[in-house]
Write a protein that holds these residues in place. Structure first.
Motif, PDB file in Angstrom:
ATOM      1  N   GLU A  69      28.385  30.952  31.376  1.00 42.21           N
ATOM      2  CA  GLU A  69      29.368  29.916  31.675  1.00 42.21           C
ATOM      3  C   GLU A  69      30.716  30.244  31.075  1.00 42.21           C
ATOM      4  O   GLU A  69      30.815  30.877  30.021  1.00 42.21           O
ATOM      5  CB  GLU A  69      28.893  28.561  31.157  1.00 42.21           C
ATOM      6  N   TRP A  70      31.752  29.795  31.787  1.00 39.59           N
ATOM      7  CA  TRP A  70      33.133  29.933  31.321  1.00 39.59           C
ATOM      8  C   TRP A  70      33.892  28.716  31.833  1.00 39.59           C
ATOM      9  O   TRP A  70      33.892  28.448  33.032  1.00 39.59           O
ATOM     10  CB  TRP A  70      33.737  31.226  31.856  1.00 39.59           C
ATOM     11  N   GLU A  71      34.451  27.960  30.925  1.00 38.78           N
ATOM     12  CA  GLU A  71      35.228  26.766  31.257  1.00 38.78           C
ATOM     13  C   GLU A  71      34.461  25.817  32.179  1.00 38.78           C
ATOM     14  O   GLU A  71      34.994  25.308  33.173  1.00 38.78           O
ATOM     15  CB  GLU A  71      36.578  27.154  31.867  1.00 38.78           C
ATOM     16  N   ILE A  79      31.701  33.484  41.518  1.00 30.95           N
ATOM     17  CA  ILE A  79      31.454  34.461  42.589  1.00 30.95           C
ATOM     18  C   ILE A  79      31.459  33.768  43.951  1.00 30.95           C
ATOM     19  O   ILE A  79      32.059  34.273  44.909  1.00 30.95           O
ATOM     20  CB  ILE A  79      30.120  35.204  42.341  1.00 30.95           C
ATOM     21  N   ALA A  80      30.828  32.603  44.034  1.00 27.81           N
ATOM     22  CA  ALA A  80      30.813  31.855  45.295  1.00 27.81           C
ATOM     23  C   ALA A  80      32.229  31.459  45.693  1.00 27.81           C
ATOM     24  O   ALA A  80      32.620  31.579  46.867  1.00 27.81           O
ATOM     25  CB  ALA A  80      29.929  30.614  45.166  1.00 27.81           C
ATOM     26  N   ARG A  81      33.012  31.006  44.719  1.00 26.56           N
ATOM     27  CA  ARG A  81      34.400  30.620  45.001  1.00 26.56           C
ATOM     28  C   ARG A  81      35.203  31.822  45.484  1.00 26.56           C
ATOM     29  O   ARG A  81      35.947  31.737  46.468  1.00 26.56           O
ATOM     30  CB  ARG A  81      35.046  30.004  43.748  1.00 26.56           C
ATOM     31  N   ARG A  82      35.053  32.963  44.797  1.00 28.34           N
ATOM     32  CA  ARG A  82      35.774  34.180  45.186  1.00 28.34           C
ATOM     33  C   ARG A  82      35.422  34.589  46.609  1.00 28.34           C
ATOM     34  O   ARG A  82      36.315  34.890  47.406  1.00 28.34           O
ATOM     35  CB  ARG A  82      35.446  35.320  44.221  1.00 28.34           C
ATOM     36  N   ASP A  83      34.145  34.586  46.933  1.00 24.32           N
ATOM     37  CA  ASP A  83      33.712  35.008  48.270  1.00 24.32           C
ATOM     38  C   ASP A  83      34.272  34.087  49.355  1.00 24.32           C
ATOM     39  O   ASP A  83      34.702  34.555  50.410  1.00 24.32           O
ATOM     40  CB  ASP A  83      32.186  35.069  48.348  1.00 24.32           C
ATOM     41  N   CYS A  84      34.286  32.791  49.092  1.00 24.49           N
ATOM     42  CA  CYS A  84      34.815  31.845  50.079  1.00 24.49           C
ATOM     43  C   CYS A  84      36.331  31.987  50.215  1.00 24.49           C
ATOM     44  O   CYS A  84      36.858  31.928  51.334  1.00 24.49           O
ATOM     45  CB  CYS A  84      34.443  30.416  49.694  1.00 24.49           C
ATOM     46  N   ILE A  85      37.021  32.185  49.104  1.00 29.29           N
ATOM     47  CA  ILE A  85      38.477  32.368  49.178  1.00 29.29           C
ATOM     48  C   ILE A  85      38.797  33.626  49.980  1.00 29.29           C
ATOM     49  O   ILE A  85      39.697  33.604  50.828  1.00 29.29           O
ATOM     50  CB  ILE A  85      39.097  32.463  47.765  1.00 29.29           C
ATOM     51  N   LYS A  86      38.078  34.710  49.732  1.00 31.28           N
ATOM     52  CA  LYS A  86      38.314  35.954  50.476  1.00 31.28           C
ATOM     53  C   LYS A  86      38.161  35.732  51.976  1.00 31.28           C
ATOM     54  O   LYS A  86      38.985  36.171  52.777  1.00 31.28           O
ATOM     55  CB  LYS A  86      37.327  37.047  50.045  1.00 31.28           C
ATOM     56  N   ASP A 137      39.057  36.490  40.407  1.00 31.59           N
ATOM     57  CA  ASP A 137      38.503  37.840  40.293  1.00 31.59           C
ATOM     58  C   ASP A 137      38.694  38.393  38.878  1.00 31.59           C
ATOM     59  O   ASP A 137      37.793  39.042  38.341  1.00 31.59           O
ATOM     60  CB  ASP A 137      39.137  38.764  41.331  1.00 31.59           C
ATOM     61  N   GLU A 138      39.829  38.134  38.263  1.00 34.00           N
ATOM     62  CA  GLU A 138      40.055  38.573  36.881  1.00 34.00           C
ATOM     63  C   GLU A 138      39.063  37.918  35.931  1.00 34.00           C
ATOM     64  O   GLU A 138      38.546  38.569  35.013  1.00 34.00           O
ATOM     65  CB  GLU A 138      41.488  38.254  36.447  1.00 34.00           C
ATOM     66  N   THR A 139      38.772  36.640  36.153  1.00 38.48           N
ATOM     67  CA  THR A 139      37.789  35.932  35.320  1.00 38.48           C
ATOM     68  C   THR A 139      36.412  36.565  35.477  1.00 38.48           C
ATOM     69  O   THR A 139      35.708  36.807  34.476  1.00 38.48           O
ATOM     70  CB  THR A 139      37.738  34.437  35.711  1.00 38.48           C
ATOM     71  N   ILE A 140      36.036  36.851  36.716  1.00 37.18           N
ATOM     72  CA  ILE A 140      34.737  37.484  36.973  1.00 37.18           C
ATOM     73  C   ILE A 140      34.674  38.849  36.288  1.00 37.18           C
ATOM     74  O   ILE A 140      33.675  39.169  35.624  1.00 37.18           O
ATOM     75  CB  ILE A 140      34.490  37.614  38.494  1.00 37.18           C
ATOM     76  N   GLN A 141      35.723  39.644  36.434  1.00 33.20           N
ATOM     77  CA  GLN A 141      35.734  40.980  35.818  1.00 33.20           C
ATOM     78  C   GLN A 141      35.640  40.879  34.298  1.00 33.20           C
ATOM     79  O   GLN A 141      34.917  41.649  33.652  1.00 33.20           O
ATOM     80  CB  GLN A 141      36.993  41.749  36.226  1.00 33.20           C
ATOM     81  N   GLN A 142      36.375  39.928  33.708  1.00 33.85           N
ATOM     82  CA  GLN A 142      36.328  39.733  32.259  1.00 33.85           C
ATOM     83  C   GLN A 142      34.909  39.392  31.809  1.00 33.85           C
ATOM     84  O   GLN A 142      34.397  39.961  30.852  1.00 33.85           O
ATOM     85  CB  GLN A 142      37.287  38.618  31.849  1.00 33.85           C
TER      86      GLN A 142
END
Length: 150
Positions: A69-71, A79-86, A137-142
């Protein structure tokens, strides 16, 4: 092992499995009296081992993503949010391309074609989504580089 390392290993295993599939297909048939360049049975054993490793690795990655978890959100949520935004950005850009394409008229008697939307307004929305995508994406990579694989 860090989550990022596990993701890299997963990608390597997936490439290896694809290569094994090609090698199996290349050795599926031979001319009568000839031998295949590689033993299909040995390739199948290797494929089974790699699939077993991949299954275990995917399960561990998914479990880690579900509990990290983060925030207030899990990594799976990000990841789900990133995929939908893409996907949304891709569709919106395609829509913008269609909306902003010029249609040349050769005479004033031809029908005038106009856009059905305010292209600039939609472009601002796409720009905002692109910024959100970068941040997500930066959050996921971090998290990938700082989280230990469970």
């Amino acid at each position: 092992m860090k989550l990022a390392t596990a993701l890299s290993e997963r990608a390597d295993l997936q490439r290896r499995i694809a290569e094994l599939g090609t090698r199996l297909n290349n050795n599926a048939k031979v001319q009568e009296g000839e031998k295949p360049s590689e033993d299909p049975a040995a390739l199948l054993e290797e494929l089974n081992r790699d699939f077993a490793l991949l299954e275990q690795l995917i399960a561990r990655i998914n479990h880690t993503n579900n509990v990290t978890e983060w925030e207030g959100k899990t990594l799976t949520d990000y990841i789900a949010r990133r995929d939908c935004i893409k996907q949304k950005i891709s569709l919106m850009r395609s829509f913008l391309d269609c909306s902003s394409a010029k249609v040349n008229r050769y005479s004033k008697t031809e029908i005038k074609i106009i856009s059905t939307i305010d292209v600039a307004e939609i472009q601002k929305e796409v720009d905002a989504l692109s910024k959100e995508l970068r941040i997500t994406d930066e959050t996921i990579q971090q998290l990938n580089w700082t989280t230990d694989l469970i």
